[in-house]
Scaffold this motif. Sequence first.
Motif, mmCIF file in Angstrom:
data_model
loop_
_atom_site.group_PDB
_atom_site.id
_atom_site.type_symbol
_atom_site.label_atom_id
_atom_site.label_comp_id
_atom_site.label_asym_id
_atom_site.label_seq_id
_atom_site.Cartn_x
_atom_site.Cartn_y
_atom_site.Cartn_z
ATOM 1 N N ASP A 40 0.864 -1.180 0.000
ATOM 2 C CA ASP A 40 0.000 0.000 0.000
ATOM 3 C C ASP A 40 0.898 1.226 0.000
ATOM 4 O OD1 ASP A 40 -1.676 2.157 0.576
ATOM 5 O OD2 ASP A 40 -3.002 0.925 1.818
ATOM 6 N N ARG A 41 1.032 1.833 -1.170
ATOM 7 C CA ARG A 41 1.934 2.967 -1.320
ATOM 8 C C ARG A 41 1.470 4.185 -0.522
ATOM 9 N NH1 ARG A 41 1.614 -0.254 -5.484
ATOM 10 N NH2 ARG A 41 3.455 -0.840 -6.647
ATOM 11 N N GLU A 42 0.167 4.354 -0.383
ATOM 12 C CA GLU A 42 -0.360 5.521 0.329
ATOM 13 C C GLU A 42 -0.045 5.471 1.814
ATOM 14 O OE1 GLU A 42 -4.410 6.515 -0.504
ATOM 15 O OE2 GLU A 42 -4.153 6.166 -2.651
ATOM 16 N N SER A 43 -0.225 4.307 2.438
ATOM 17 C CA SER A 43 0.022 4.192 3.875
ATOM 18 C C SER A 43 1.453 3.789 4.191
ATOM 19 C CB SER A 43 -0.934 3.163 4.496
ATOM 20 O OG SER A 43 -0.613 1.851 4.046
ATOM 21 N N GLY A 44 2.201 3.343 3.182
ATOM 22 C CA GLY A 44 3.571 2.898 3.409
ATOM 23 C C GLY A 44 3.633 1.535 4.082
ATOM 24 N N GLU A 45 2.594 0.733 3.897
ATOM 25 C CA GLU A 45 2.519 -0.578 4.533
ATOM 26 C C GLU A 45 2.760 -1.685 3.508
ATOM 27 O OE1 GLU A 45 -0.611 -3.178 7.248
ATOM 28 O OE2 GLU A 45 -1.017 -1.078 6.826
ATOM 29 N N VAL A 46 3.626 -2.633 3.870
ATOM 30 C CA VAL A 46 3.920 -3.767 2.996
ATOM 31 C C VAL A 46 3.708 -5.056 3.782
ATOM 32 C CG1 VAL A 46 6.412 -3.785 3.513
ATOM 33 C CG2 VAL A 46 5.588 -4.769 1.380
ATOM 34 N N THR A 47 3.161 -6.056 3.108
ATOM 35 C CA THR A 47 2.986 -7.376 3.706
ATOM 36 C C THR A 47 3.849 -8.349 2.921
ATOM 37 O OG1 THR A 47 0.733 -6.854 4.369
ATOM 38 C CG2 THR A 47 1.327 -9.189 4.296
ATOM 39 N N ILE A 48 4.715 -9.053 3.650
ATOM 40 C CA ILE A 48 5.631 -10.020 3.070
ATOM 41 C C ILE A 48 5.197 -11.413 3.505
ATOM 42 C CG2 ILE A 48 8.040 -10.805 2.961
ATOM 43 C CD1 ILE A 48 7.639 -7.986 1.831
ATOM 44 N N ALA A 49 5.097 -12.323 2.555
ATOM 45 C CA ALA A 49 4.756 -13.719 2.850
ATOM 46 C C ALA A 49 6.000 -14.571 2.654
ATOM 47 C CB ALA A 49 3.641 -14.195 1.934
#
Length: 119
Positions: A40-49
Amino acid sequence: MSTETQNDGDDLEERVTNFLRRNFPQIQMHGGSAAIQDLDRESGEVTIALGGACSGCGISPMTIQAIKSRMVKEIPEIEQVNAHTGMDGGGDDMGGMSPSFPGETVDDGEADEGPEAPF
């Protein structure tokens, strides 16, 4: 979405992928895989699996913690990192993965999640 914004986003995704390859080569060397599940570029959140041999690995919690702490320091646009193996119930999309071991073949009807172990 403008082309410039899209290119910036592609660059961010590429930088996250390169960060994982550069800082955690042992993931692939040990038969595991790490992939961006959501960015999510807007919130700066990344989820890594983390998949493959990472599922059920005893040191995967330390790997996850290292990814979380290093990525926010190295990539300024990333403010929060979520990472999981699927074994911890994190992320409904993973559905809980069972441990995998090099040389073991499990035909669960799903696509392979990463490279085969080198042995």
